[in-house]
Write a protein that holds these residues in place. Structure first.
Motif, PDB file in Angstrom:
ATOM      1  N   LEU A 185      19.560  84.607  62.401  1.00 26.59           N
ATOM      2  CA  LEU A 185      19.906  83.351  63.080  1.00 26.59           C
ATOM      3  C   LEU A 185      18.877  83.038  64.160  1.00 26.59           C
ATOM      4  O   LEU A 185      18.322  83.958  64.767  1.00 26.59           O
ATOM      5  N   PRO A 186      18.614  81.743  64.412  1.00 26.49           N
ATOM      6  CA  PRO A 186      17.622  81.376  65.433  1.00 26.49           C
ATOM      7  C   PRO A 186      18.024  81.858  66.832  1.00 26.49           C
ATOM      8  O   PRO A 186      19.174  81.717  67.237  1.00 26.49           O
ATOM      9  N   ARG A 187      17.056  82.423  67.525  1.00 27.15           N
ATOM     10  CA  ARG A 187      17.250  82.877  68.896  1.00 27.15           C
ATOM     11  C   ARG A 187      16.856  81.779  69.874  1.00 27.15           C
ATOM     12  O   ARG A 187      17.299  81.749  71.010  1.00 27.15           O
ATOM     13  N   GLU A 188      15.983  80.856  69.428  1.00 26.74           N
ATOM     14  CA  GLU A 188      15.508  79.752  70.260  1.00 26.74           C
ATOM     15  C   GLU A 188      16.172  78.448  69.810  1.00 26.74           C
ATOM     16  O   GLU A 188      16.552  78.304  68.643  1.00 26.74           O
ATOM     17  N   ALA A 189      16.300  77.530  70.757  1.00 29.84           N
ATOM     18  CA  ALA A 189      16.942  76.244  70.462  1.00 29.84           C
ATOM     19  C   ALA A 189      16.093  75.437  69.471  1.00 29.84           C
ATOM     20  O   ALA A 189      14.867  75.487  69.510  1.00 29.84           O
ATOM     21  N   TYR A 190      16.763  74.693  68.599  1.00 27.26           N
ATOM     22  CA  TYR A 190      16.082  73.894  67.587  1.00 27.26           C
ATOM     23  C   TYR A 190      16.870  72.617  67.331  1.00 27.26           C
ATOM     24  O   TYR A 190      18.032  72.488  67.711  1.00 27.26           O
ATOM     25  N   GLY A 191      16.231  71.666  66.650  1.00 26.67           N
ATOM     26  CA  GLY A 191      16.899  70.417  66.286  1.00 26.67           C
ATOM     27  C   GLY A 191      16.083  69.646  65.261  1.00 26.67           C
ATOM     28  O   GLY A 191      14.928  69.990  64.991  1.00 26.67           O
ATOM     29  N   PHE A 192      16.709  68.596  64.719  1.00 28.81           N
ATOM     30  CA  PHE A 192      16.083  67.779  63.685  1.00 28.81           C
ATOM     31  C   PHE A 192      16.332  66.308  63.973  1.00 28.81           C
ATOM     32  O   PHE A 192      17.267  65.960  64.701  1.00 28.81           O
ATOM     33  N   SER A 193      15.509  65.453  63.400  1.00 33.09           N
ATOM     34  CA  SER A 193      15.739  64.017  63.530  1.00 33.09           C
ATOM     35  C   SER A 193      17.132  63.690  63.011  1.00 33.09           C
ATOM     36  O   SER A 193      17.696  64.420  62.192  1.00 33.09           O
ATOM     37  N   ASN A 194      17.696  62.618  63.498  1.00 30.31           N
ATOM     38  CA  ASN A 194      19.075  62.197  63.216  1.00 30.31           C
ATOM     39  C   ASN A 194      20.077  63.237  63.702  1.00 30.31           C
ATOM     40  O   ASN A 194      21.243  63.175  63.332  1.00 30.31           O
ATOM     41  N   ASN A 195      19.616  64.221  64.475  1.00 29.32           N
ATOM     42  CA  ASN A 195      20.450  65.342  64.909  1.00 29.32           C
ATOM     43  C   ASN A 195      21.160  65.983  63.721  1.00 29.32           C
ATOM     44  O   ASN A 195      22.295  66.437  63.813  1.00 29.32           O
ATOM     45  N   ALA A 196      20.460  66.016  62.590  1.00 28.60           N
ATOM     46  CA  ALA A 196      21.011  66.591  61.358  1.00 28.60           C
ATOM     47  C   ALA A 196      21.219  68.091  61.528  1.00 28.60           C
ATOM     48  O   ALA A 196      20.452  68.758  62.218  1.00 28.60           O
ATOM     49  N   ARG A 197      22.252  68.597  60.901  1.00 25.63           N
ATOM     50  CA  ARG A 197      22.567  70.032  60.944  1.00 25.63           C
ATOM     51  C   ARG A 197      22.815  70.516  59.519  1.00 25.63           C
ATOM     52  O   ARG A 197      23.465  69.838  58.729  1.00 25.63           O
ATOM     53  N   GLY A 198      22.310  71.678  59.212  1.00 27.24           N
ATOM     54  CA  GLY A 198      22.565  72.291  57.917  1.00 27.24           C
ATOM     55  C   GLY A 198      23.758  73.227  58.014  1.00 27.24           C
ATOM     56  O   GLY A 198      24.162  73.622  59.099  1.00 27.24           O
ATOM     57  N   ARG A 199      24.315  73.592  56.899  1.00 26.04           N
ATOM     58  CA  ARG A 199      25.461  74.516  56.900  1.00 26.04           C
ATOM     59  C   ARG A 199      24.987  75.958  57.058  1.00 26.04           C
ATOM     60  O   ARG A 199      25.421  76.670  57.941  1.00 26.04           O
ATOM     61  N   PHE A 200      24.141  76.412  56.181  1.00 27.15           N
ATOM     62  CA  PHE A 200      23.610  77.778  56.219  1.00 27.15           C
ATOM     63  C   PHE A 200      22.097  77.696  56.143  1.00 27.15           C
ATOM     64  O   PHE A 200      21.494  78.097  55.171  1.00 27.15           O
ATOM     65  N   GLY A 201      21.492  77.149  57.177  1.00 30.05           N
ATOM     66  CA  GLY A 201      20.054  76.955  57.209  1.00 30.05           C
ATOM     67  C   GLY A 201      19.741  75.539  57.648  1.00 30.05           C
ATOM     68  O   GLY A 201      20.624  74.810  58.124  1.00 30.05           O
ATOM     69  N   PRO A 202      18.502  75.120  57.487  1.00 32.53           N
ATOM     70  CA  PRO A 202      18.120  73.773  57.931  1.00 32.53           C
ATOM     71  C   PRO A 202      18.763  72.690  57.069  1.00 32.53           C
ATOM     72  O   PRO A 202      19.150  72.952  55.925  1.00 32.53           O
ATOM     73  N   PRO A 203      18.858  71.473  57.599  1.00 33.02           N
ATOM     74  CA  PRO A 203      19.390  70.371  56.789  1.00 33.02           C
ATOM     75  C   PRO A 203      18.401  69.999  55.681  1.00 33.02           C
ATOM     76  O   PRO A 203      17.238  70.393  55.720  1.00 33.02           O
ATOM     77  N   ARG A 204      18.878  69.246  54.718  1.00 32.25           N
ATOM     78  CA  ARG A 204      17.989  68.701  53.685  1.00 32.25           C
ATOM     79  C   ARG A 204      17.167  67.565  54.301  1.00 32.25           C
ATOM     80  O   ARG A 204      17.576  66.951  55.282  1.00 32.25           O
ATOM     81  N   PHE A 205      16.022  67.293  53.708  1.00 29.87           N
ATOM     82  CA  PHE A 205      15.152  66.221  54.199  1.00 29.87           C
ATOM     83  C   PHE A 205      15.926  64.918  54.353  1.00 29.87           C
ATOM     84  O   PHE A 205      15.809  64.231  55.357  1.00 29.87           O
ATOM     85  N   GLU A 206      16.721  64.579  53.340  1.00 36.79           N
ATOM     86  CA  GLU A 206      17.445  63.302  53.358  1.00 36.79           C
ATOM     87  C   GLU A 206      18.394  63.180  54.550  1.00 36.79           C
ATOM     88  O   GLU A 206      18.628  62.084  55.041  1.00 36.79           O
TER      89      GLU A 206
END
Length: 148
Positions: free
Chosen positions: A109-130
């Motif tokens: 699991l990530p130890r450092e803070a992270y984020g994605f455009s649209n504040n998208a969140r993935g379930r078990f890993g990063p969100p999909r591009f879409e």
């Protein structure tokens, strides 16, 4: 000069004038402005990766553009002004230890803070591009990203 030669000369001149306005260089879209919210008093760097049409998302080595900036208070502003129009997504992380990569706990699991455009969140890993995708056009685009 005959009429047909004059007509042909006019056509050549008109074609040259029309083609002069076209270029093979891609058009540049308006600016992409990112407002990245992170913890107050954050140290280290904020690493930003911009992906076009999902190519390589979210692997920074495959990004269309990247930046590493110092946090500037609770919201850090980053502007990309040289991107062509298209569909993009952004991945960001707070590189607190400045090792150039997202540091993980032993369980992955990530130890450092992270984020994605649209504040998208993935379930078990990063969100999909879409999930993180947005359109960058002539008027530019603005994304507010909250690091978790």
């Amino acid at each position: 000069m005959t009429v047909s030669r004059r007509f042909a000369a006019c056509l050549v001149a008109a074609s040259a004038a029309l083609c002069a306005g076209f270029t093979t260089e891609p058009r540049t879209a308006g600016p992409l402005t990112l407002e990245i919210a992170c913890a107050e008093g954050a140290e280290g760097r904020i690493a930003v990766a911009v992906f076009e049409e999902g190519a390589g998302f979210p692997d920074a080595e495959e990004a269309k553009a990247t930046r590493r900036v110092r946090p500037a208070g609770p919201v850090t502003r980053v502007v990309f002004s040289d991107l062509p129009p298209g569909r993009y997504s952004v991945a960001v992380f707070h590189d607190a230890d400045e090792n150039g990569r997202l540091t993980l706990w032993p369980v992955g699991l990530p130890r450092e803070a992270y984020g994605f455009s649209n504040n998208a969140r993935g379930r078990f890993g990063p969100p999909r591009f879409e999930q993180a995708a947005f359109t960058l056009g002539a008027d530019g685009a603005r994304q507010a990203i909250r690091l978790h």
